[in-house]
Structure formats: C-alpha cells, structure tokens
Design a protein around this motif. Structure first.
Motif, mmCIF file in Angstrom:
data_model
loop_
_atom_site.group_PDB
_atom_site.id
_atom_site.type_symbol
_atom_site.label_atom_id
_atom_site.label_comp_id
_atom_site.label_asym_id
_atom_site.label_seq_id
_atom_site.Cartn_x
_atom_site.Cartn_y
_atom_site.Cartn_z
ATOM 1 N N UNK A 45 -5.875 -4.796 9.821
ATOM 2 C CA UNK A 45 -5.574 -6.068 9.163
ATOM 3 C C UNK A 45 -5.063 -7.096 10.155
ATOM 4 N N UNK A 46 -5.698 -8.288 10.213
ATOM 5 C CA UNK A 46 -5.215 -9.338 11.106
ATOM 6 C C UNK A 46 -4.040 -10.083 10.471
ATOM 7 N N UNK A 67 -3.994 2.945 3.563
ATOM 8 C CA UNK A 67 -2.807 2.439 4.266
ATOM 9 C C UNK A 67 -3.013 2.488 5.774
ATOM 10 N N UNK A 68 -3.581 3.584 6.273
ATOM 11 C CA UNK A 68 -3.846 3.683 7.712
ATOM 12 C C UNK A 68 -4.824 2.593 8.156
ATOM 13 N N UNK A 78 0.829 -1.207 0.000
ATOM 14 C CA UNK A 78 0.000 0.000 0.000
ATOM 15 C C UNK A 78 0.864 1.257 0.000
ATOM 16 N N UNK A 79 1.974 1.230 0.739
ATOM 17 C CA UNK A 79 2.887 2.372 0.764
ATOM 18 C C UNK A 79 3.556 2.574 -0.597
ATOM 19 N N UNK A 80 3.959 1.484 -1.227
ATOM 20 C CA UNK A 80 4.610 1.552 -2.540
ATOM 21 C C UNK A 80 3.651 2.113 -3.591
ATOM 22 N N UNK A 135 -3.645 9.478 -4.658
ATOM 23 C CA UNK A 135 -2.552 9.330 -3.706
ATOM 24 C C UNK A 135 -2.976 9.666 -2.287
ATOM 25 N N UNK A 136 -3.739 10.741 -2.132
ATOM 26 C CA UNK A 136 -4.213 11.132 -0.800
ATOM 27 C C UNK A 136 -5.120 10.057 -0.198
#
Length: 410
Positions: A190-191, A183-184, A87-89, A176-177
């Motif tokens: 997420x388990x 991502x947060x 997700x960051x990438x 992007x925003x």
C-alpha cells in the motif's frame, strides 16, 4: 491505463489494488457465507427468527460507526497506518465470532467485525482515487467490484457446503486466516498518497486534525447538495440489495421451503447480473461521461425495482416473480456505484478522506435502516410487500437524483 497521478511504480499500485480487493472480498464474504447458516446459528443459540436479518443490520451499522473519525485521521496521519489497523482489527473480531457462545455475543462480535467495512471506502478506495485519473479509476474500480461481487455470488453456496460438512464456526476461522494474508499484502504494497506531489505539480497535503478544522470541513460538505444528495442516492440504490441479502434466507428457505443449496443457486443469476453491469460499465467508460453513466445505471436499476412490485402484483406472490426485476436491478446496480462515488468525491475541494467518510456514513446508515424496515415489513412473509418496498425506494431515489445530483453541472 494512463500515467499514475503520483510517483509510485505501476506494479505497486496494481498489486495494492489486488490486496485491497482481497480484504474487501473477505469483509463481504464474512456475511454472505454465514447467511445460509444463520438459521442454524439462531436455532443453536435459541434466538428469534428476526435475528437472521438483524445479524446483517448490526454488521452494516458497525460499518457506519467509524467513518467520521477515520477520514480526518487519515487526512492528517496518512492512509496507510489507518488501513493496516483496520485490517488487523477485522482479523481479531472475526476470530471472536468463531468463539461466541450466545446470540448476544455473536451479534456483538458481528457489530465490531462490521467496523472493518469502514476502512474500505474511506481509506482504501480514497487512496485509489488519489492514484488514478477519473476514467482510469472508474474502470479499475469496476473491475475490482466484479471480484468483490463474487462474495455474494459464491458465498451462499460455499457457506451451505461449510454448514453441511463442518460447523458454522469454521467459516470464520478460514476467513480469519485469509485476512492475515490481506493484512500482509496491504503492509507490503500500500502506498501513502498523503504528502505526495502529483504529476500536475500539486501536493496532496495533510489536513489539520484540530476540532475546528474538522468541523469546518464537515460543515462545507453538509452544505454541498451534490455530496449530500449523491450520498443519499447511493445509499438508496444499494438499500434493496442489502435487504435482499438479509431476507433471502427467509424468503426462499423459510417461506418457499427451498433447501439451503437451492437458495444458494438462486443467488447466482442475481449477482451475476451485477457482474455483467460492471462489465458493461467498463465498456461504456470509453465513450460516455460520468453523468451519462449515472443516468443510464439509474434508469436500469430503478426500473428493475419498480418491476419487482409490478410483476408479482400482476401474476403471483411467489418469489420467482421477484426474480426478473431483481436481476435487472442488480445489473443497474453494477453500473451505478463507481461513477456516482467518483461524482461525489470530486464535487468538493474538501479532502477525499473526509468526503469519503461522510459519504460512506450516510450510505451505511441508510442501508442499516433499510434492512430493519424491510425486516419489519416482511414479518407477514409477503413478497408483494417486499416488492412494493423496493418500488418506493426507487421513486424516492429518482426524486433525490433529479432534485439536485444530476442537474448541476460538474
């Protein structure tokens, strides 16, 4: 829904699904919003018309580039850290597209942005399959698919509005925003299924990352006809869909001389049919088996593809005559994805991350090749040729399915 297969709060499982589908939605709409503006992008960078479809090809091929590595890595080190990295990438690459200054930079950044697709099925949906029982997973994924399909449903129209009022670069700034929000949410909810003890007493074990073990697992999968033929069939059934997304701006704007808004509105009945197919699938899960759902979706989707050739051949080459078969095909497509994926993943004892990796790699490679083949065949701007392409794909699909996927008992 029934009890979860691992010991986590139900709220956490469902909120995770919400943020996963948000991330998936953003990876799709990143393509669907820019397609109406690709004519502007290409002309602004003085690129060739073929770059319109190629922009989707490189995005899809980027989505096929990491699976073989991500599956075993997540089986060893866990699904959660790999998903968060993905997700960051995706966020970083989305911003790079907004900053591109040439068609080469744009296409290169699109390729790396497409890598964000790798994490959805291999990590995100594999986690859902490990959390929920068979029919519960199919029903949930069908609901999530309806949300994801909103991307190609509303994406072209939103993209057209953005292009009219703002620069195409603003599309990627907004995406992007929103990807930071996804991502947060994944970080928060997420388990981690790896290492968990399931309700039946079995443990979702870590798998060794040694080269010999990884290769042995892939060798087992390559020898499994249900996995290989099922993955090929999944790729074939979705191939006309991605080809349509890639060629639709040329078919309707360049060839039929529609406005960008008109082009966007014509996408509404097409992708609405896919949503209706998912809703019908959700209803049928209460009274059908996985195999019956696959057969039903195959007949409807494949029949629609054949009609995409027969109707234009009988009446006219104008794009309107593609629409009846296209809408029927998309309805069938909405039915086939979730049950066929479930069938593939649980037709082998190999870990779900590794299995999903190979399945997704095969599917994405077929999609990427299919886009370029359709792009090549459509160089003469013949809708009849495109319909013939779709009909041939349907015939090959039926040969693959009945050659080994549906005949063996699950």
């Amino acid at each position: 829904m029934s009890q979860l297969l691992i010991n986590i709060p139900r709220k956490q499982a469902f909120v995770y699904a919400v943020f996963l589908v948000l991330y998936e939605f953003l990876t799709y709409i990143a393509n669907d919003m820019i397609m109406p503006g690709m004519i502007n992008v290409v002309s602004g960078f003085n690129g060739p018309e073929s770059a319109i479809a190629t922009s989707l090809t490189v995005y899809v091929l980027g989505g096929a580039s990491l699976q073989l590595f991500l599956g075993p890595i997540s089986d060893r080190h866990g699904r959660r850290p790999v998903m968060l990295f993905g997700a960051l990438f995706f966020f970083i690459c989305t911003i790079l597209i907004a900053c591109s200054n040439s068609i080469r930079q744009f296409l290169t950044a699109r390729y790396f942005q497409g890598m964000g697709l790798c994490f959805i099925n291999v990590i995100g949906y594999a986690t859902l399959q490990e959390i929920f029982a068979e029919m519960d997973a199919i029903r949930l994924i069908a609901i999530m698919a309806n949300i994801s399909i909103l991307a190609p449903l509303v994406g072209p129209l939103l993209g057209a509005i953005f292009i009219y009022y703002f620069s195409w670069r603003m599309i990627f700034v907004v995406i992007g925003a929103l990807s930071l929000v996804a991502l947060w949410g994944l970080w928060r909810f997420m388990p981690e299924p790896i290492g968990q003890t399931k309700t039946d007493g079995t443990v979702i074990k870590q798998t060794s990352l040694s080269f010999s073990v990884v290769m042995a697992n892939y060798k087992k999968l390559l020898k499994n006809p249900s996995v290989i033929l099922g993955s090929i069939a999944l790729g074939l059934m979705s191939m006309p869909c991605v080809a349509w997304i890639a060629l639709a701006p040329i078919i309707m704007v360049t060839q039929a001389k529609l406005t960008v808004i008109q082009y966007s509105l014509w996408q509404l009945p097409v992708f609405s049919a896919c949503i209706l197919g998912n809703i019908f699938l959700h209803h049928m899960t209460h009274s059908s088996t996985v195999k019956k759902l696959i057969i039903m979706g195959s007949l409807i989707g494949g029949g629609g593809l054949v009609l995409m050739f027969l109707i234009p051949w009988a009446f006219s080459d104008y794009f309107l005559w593609l629409m009846p078969g296209l809408i029927i095909y998309f309805f069938g497509l909405g039915m086939i994805g979730a049950p066929l994926s479930r069938f593939i993943l649980f037709s082998t004892p190999v870990s779900k991350g590794t299995t999903s990796a190979l399945m997704t790699l095969i599917t994405m490679c077929i999609n990427g090749g299919g886009i370029e083949l359709a792009n090549y065949l459509y160089r003469g701007h013949s809708n009849l040729i495109y319909g013939f392409y779709c009909a041939v794909v349907a015939l090959i699909y039926f040969g693959v399915m009945w050659g080994g996927v549906l005949l063996p008992k699950k």
